[in-house]
Design a protein around this motif. Structure first.
Motif, PDB file in Angstrom:
ATOM      1  N   PRO A  27       0.824  -1.221   0.000  1.00 34.31           N
ATOM      2  CA  PRO A  27       0.000   0.000   0.000  1.00 34.31           C
ATOM      3  C   PRO A  27       0.855   1.265   0.000  1.00 34.31           C
ATOM      4  N   LEU A  30       1.843   1.941  -3.550  1.00 36.43           N
ATOM      5  CA  LEU A  30       0.697   2.443  -4.306  1.00 36.43           C
ATOM      6  C   LEU A  30       0.450   3.916  -3.990  1.00 36.43           C
ATOM      7  N   LEU A  31       0.383   4.237  -2.692  1.00 34.44           N
ATOM      8  CA  LEU A  31       0.088   5.619  -2.301  1.00 34.44           C
ATOM      9  C   LEU A  31       1.214   6.562  -2.712  1.00 34.44           C
ATOM     10  N   THR A  35       0.561   9.779  -5.283  1.00 28.56           N
ATOM     11  CA  THR A  35       0.749  11.136  -4.754  1.00 28.56           C
ATOM     12  C   THR A  35       2.013  11.771  -5.325  1.00 28.56           C
ATOM     13  N   GLY A  37       4.921  10.794  -5.121  1.00 28.75           N
ATOM     14  CA  GLY A  37       6.055  10.672  -4.214  1.00 28.75           C
ATOM     15  C   GLY A  37       5.872  11.338  -2.859  1.00 28.75           C
ATOM     16  N   ILE A  38       4.845  12.159  -2.731  1.00 30.06           N
ATOM     17  CA  ILE A  38       4.726  12.912  -1.472  1.00 30.06           C
ATOM     18  C   ILE A  38       4.435  11.977  -0.298  1.00 30.06           C
ATOM     19  N   TYR A  39       3.719  10.882  -0.547  1.00 33.37           N
ATOM     20  CA  TYR A  39       3.370   9.984   0.556  1.00 33.37           C
ATOM     21  C   TYR A  39       4.591   9.284   1.135  1.00 33.37           C
ATOM     22  N   ARG A  40       5.727   9.347   0.463  1.00 40.17           N
ATOM     23  CA  ARG A  40       6.841   8.522   0.911  1.00 40.17           C
ATOM     24  C   ARG A  40       7.291   8.870   2.323  1.00 40.17           C
ATOM     25  N   TRP A  42       5.243   9.520   4.818  1.00 43.65           N
ATOM     26  CA  TRP A  42       4.348   8.757   5.682  1.00 43.65           C
ATOM     27  C   TRP A  42       4.644   7.267   5.538  1.00 43.65           C
ATOM     28  N   ARG A  46       5.472   4.646   8.556  1.00 41.48           N
ATOM     29  CA  ARG A  46       4.743   3.402   8.824  1.00 41.48           C
ATOM     30  C   ARG A  46       5.696   2.215   8.883  1.00 41.48           C
ATOM     31  N   GLU A  49       7.522   2.394  12.166  1.00 44.45           N
ATOM     32  CA  GLU A  49       6.643   2.003  13.274  1.00 44.45           C
ATOM     33  C   GLU A  49       6.593   0.487  13.387  1.00 44.45           C
ATOM     34  N   THR A  65       8.132   7.025  17.267  1.00 43.80           N
ATOM     35  CA  THR A  65       7.077   8.022  17.410  1.00 43.80           C
ATOM     36  C   THR A  65       7.228   9.154  16.399  1.00 43.80           C
ATOM     37  N   ARG A  67       6.725  11.216  12.957  1.00 40.16           N
ATOM     38  CA  ARG A  67       5.519  11.357  12.165  1.00 40.16           C
ATOM     39  C   ARG A  67       5.892  11.727  10.733  1.00 40.16           C
ATOM     40  N   PHE A  75      11.579  18.090   4.445  1.00 42.30           N
ATOM     41  CA  PHE A  75      11.812  18.090   3.002  1.00 42.30           C
ATOM     42  C   PHE A  75      11.497  19.467   2.408  1.00 42.30           C
TER      43      PHE A  75
END
Lengths: 362, 362
Positions: A27, A30-31, A35, A37-40, A42, A46, A49, A65, A67, A75
């Motif tokens: 996922p 995919l995200l 996006t 590349g912007i989701y990278r 997050w 993940r 975590e 912790t 984010r 960035f």
């Protein structure tokens, strides 16, 4: 409450498995694609975590912790503070070249590279600081109060000195920078002490350093010998030349296989010595991977990436972390009552600098 | 409230792990540990941290390292008061993975479309003064490489006047650089390289190329390309270096192909208006096609190379210019033989102009 890790099999244990990681990594991929590349940021969060939560230190899991938004802000900061000025500088230096001011353009460009080099040193430092400050164990975290700007200067001059005597002091600069970095870090109330020595590294380094020369001169000598001995016999001259040619080919192939192996052998020793020099209060650390472990690790990584036509690349964070934790060991005692909260500052932005320069923290 | 599931607590001040029970009182709660009572804490301050295996970990706003760890079946009365878990990140969790993917895809497509299409409308809105300043900043006096002789200048002026209705906005120069090339730059600047003028067999050839570059100026292609590149750099800034650059180049290239075709069309029209024959320009591309190999490749090669390269293949352009020849029309040569000689020898005559380049153009 005292825990004695020496009684246990290993102080660090990793319980993750790749199937679970895949449910995060796919996922994420995919995200990240949809996006642009912007989701990278997050995605990285993940993955960490998961990896941290599957890592036991003695009797409690680690906790990540950090984010995604912190990495994203980092960035953006890099883009505004470094990316845009670089574009402007390139534009200016192009204009200078058009006007025939090549020397000035050269100076501007060199100044830009020096600044980038300085910032990449700062980035190394801050990435480690960020990672420690976001890593919790039993509600306690690490960190540093040093912003790393001084480290950037050390990074510049130590690398310069390391390279100056025809690259012979590179082990010194690597170990010295490692010590400097870790001596500024802390976990809970305790400072890390790093006293790794660079001298024991020299033998491995020279091995790596001399490989190209040995291969090159060895091949030339053999080739010349074969070619001339062939010529002496006369009729076999052509065959002798062919043998010489084949030897050269073997030497070139050797350069591509033996040189990376020698580099890995050096790096494995470097990492063992560096981690072995690290201390946190009454805890000592050890990294047990030796050169063959590293070589197998890299061959397996390559095989995974190639056999999956590149998709396997998304499992590299998992593989790296697993390799790191599987071989990391700690000895000594922790007094839980003494282990109080870190009082270091917490920066709100992530590894932006590091992301921009594409380097690893440890 | 009695609990039958397991609750652990770290207070964030020390690493001591506390087995506690939760006592809920309205929107607040206490943590009961043997004889001690921690709290009260407000449920509104509780935030979700992470999940470790089967343990949900919560933190408390503004208390570094404070942790509440729940395992086992959490009673509904309690879980209703606790914050929701986070999986992918705020937006994705709210929409769900599928919907979020679609939304992100649409948003990304819209962003790219805006960046690609808006320069066509934005470029004409940029005031000419900015355009001119940009051109001056970039080019200046071109490092003294512009050639100038009275007769040569007059010939060039005649050529420009015949090809454009508002020649006062244009600054056309011949630069002492031995390359077969010409460039259009911001601020109506067109630079013909001496190499191109020297190898041309007739003034009509130079006229065709010049009209092509004037086409770039009139269609605002340079400003469009600048805006597009800036936009793409921002939009694709999040994508990892290599793939981002690849996509960026592919898009830039296809737009550049479109611009080249537009400039060619402009050139054919201008030649027609000036009553200059396109035969010269066609034969110029014929000779170029021998250089770039499109003459040999035949139709098979054209598909791939023609699509991937920034300029349409010389052979295709030659054919287009040949098609624009009007049979039976009484074309006039672009310059008289004397004027043509003066233009051709302008850089040889002008000894003050500096020669050479030391940099590359597109």
């Amino acid at each position: 409450m005292n825990d004695d890790p020496a009684q246990r099999h290993s102080a660090f244990r990793f319980h993750g498995n790749w199937q679970e990681f895949a449910r995060i990594a796919f996922p994420n991929l995919l995200l990240t694609i949809v996006t642009l590349g912007i989701y990278r940021f997050w995605a990285t969060t993940r993955e960490r975590e998961y990896l941290w939560s599957k890592t036991d230190f003695i009797d409690e899991r680690l906790e990540w912790t950090g984010r995604g938004i912190e990495l994203f802000i980092g960035f953006i900061m890099v883009f505004l503070l470094i990316g845009l000025p670089i574009i402007v500088i390139q534009f200016i230096s192009q204009g200078l070249i058009f006007r025939g001011q090549t020397a000035v353009a050269g100076i501007v460009t060199i100044a830009m590279f020096v600044l980038l080099f300085y910032l990449s040193g700062v980035a190394y430092f801050r990435a480690l600081r960020y990672r420690l400050s976001r890593t919790y164990w039993r509600g306690i975290r690490g960190g540093s109060n040093n912003p790393g700007f001084g480290y950037g200067l050390s990074y510049m001059w130590k690398n310069f000195v390391g390279v100056l005597p025809i690259f012979l002091l590179v082990p010194w600069s690597m170990i010295s920078l490692w010590n400097e970095r870790w001596n500024s870090m802390s976990f809970g109330p305790h400072s890390f002490e790093s006293t790794a020595r660079w001298q024991p590294l020299m033998k491995r380094y020279l091995l790596f350093y001399l490989v190209p020369f040995l291969l090159f001169f060895g091949a030339i000598t053999l080739a010349v010998a074969a070619a001339t001995s062939g010529a002496d016999i006369g009729a076999l001259g052509g065959a002798g030349m062919a043998v010489g040619g084949i030897l050269v080919v073997i030497a070139i192939l050797g350069l591509y296989i033996i040189l990376p192996l020698a580099a890995l052998a050096y790096y494995s020793k470097y990492f063992r010595i560096a981690v072995g020099g690290l201390r946190l209060h009454n805890l000592e650390f050890e990294f047990r991977a030796r050169a063959p472990n590293w070589i197998l690790f890299f061959l397996a990584n390559m095989a995974i990436v190639i056999c999956t036509l590149g998709i396997g690349y998304i499992f590299m964070p998992y593989r790296n972390w697993k390799f790191f934790i599987d071989h990391l060991e700690a000895y000594g005692e922790i007094n839980i009552d003494e282990l109080t909260q870190s009082e270091t500052v917490v920066s709100k932005h992530g590894e932006g600098l590091l992301d921009a320069f594409d380097v690893g923290a440890i | 409230m009695e609990t039958f599931f397991n609750v652990w607590h770290y207070d964030g001040r020390s690493a001591v792990r506390r087995k506690v029970e939760i006592q809920t009182i309205g929107r607040q709660f206490f943590l009961l540990e043997n004889e001690r009572r921690h709290g009260p804490f407000a449920f509104s301050d509780v935030e979700y941290v992470t999940r470790k295996e089967d343990v949900d970990v919560y933190g408390l706003t503004d208390v570094d390292g404070w942790r509440l760890m729940l395992s086992g079946p959490v009673p509904d009365e309690l879980s209703e008061l606790l914050p929701v878990q986070r999986k992918y990140g705020g937006w994705v969790d709210r929409l769900g993975l599928g919907k979020a993917t679609i939304a992100f895809t649409l948003a990304s497509a819209a962003a790219v479309a805006i960046v690609l299409l808006s320069p066509q409308w934005l470029a004409p809105l940029i005031p000419d003064s900015i355009d001119r300043q940009l051109g001056d900043a970039l080019v200046g006096d071109f490092g003294g490489r512009f050639c100038s002789t009275p007769a040569g200048d007059a010939a060039l002026k005649k050529l420009v006047n015949s090809l454009d209705r508002n020649p006062q906005d244009l600054q056309v120069e011949v630069a002492k650089i031995d390359m077969i090339n010409a460039v259009a730059l911001p601020g109506g600047k067109v630079i013909l390289f001496d190499g191109l003028v020297k190898q041309a067999r007739s003034p009509d050839e130079v006229a065709g190329v010049l009209a092509h570059e004037i086409g770039h100026v009139r269609e605002k292609h340079v400003m469009q390309a600048l805006l597009r590149q800036m936009g793409l750099a921002v939009v694709l800034g999040g994508v990892d270096g290599n793939s981002g650059a690849l996509v960026n180049n592919m898009l830039a290239m296809s737009y550049s192909r479109e611009s080249e075709a537009e400039a060619d069309a402009h050139s054919m029209k201008a030649l027609g208006t000036a009553n200059i024959s396109p035969v010269g320009t066609a034969s110029f591309f014929d000779r170029l096609s021998e250089l770039d190999g499109s003459a040999r490749d035949g139709d098979n090669g054209q598909g791939i190379a023609g699509y991937m390269s920034s300029h349409p293949l010389s052979r295709a352009r030659k054919q287009a210019f040949e098609k624009s020849i009007v049979k039976g029309r009484n074309y006039k040569p672009a310059l008289t033989p004397t004027e043509w000689t003066e233009l051709k020898t302008m850089c040889t005559q002008d000894r003050k102009a500096k020669s050479g380049f030391g940099f590359e153009f597109e």
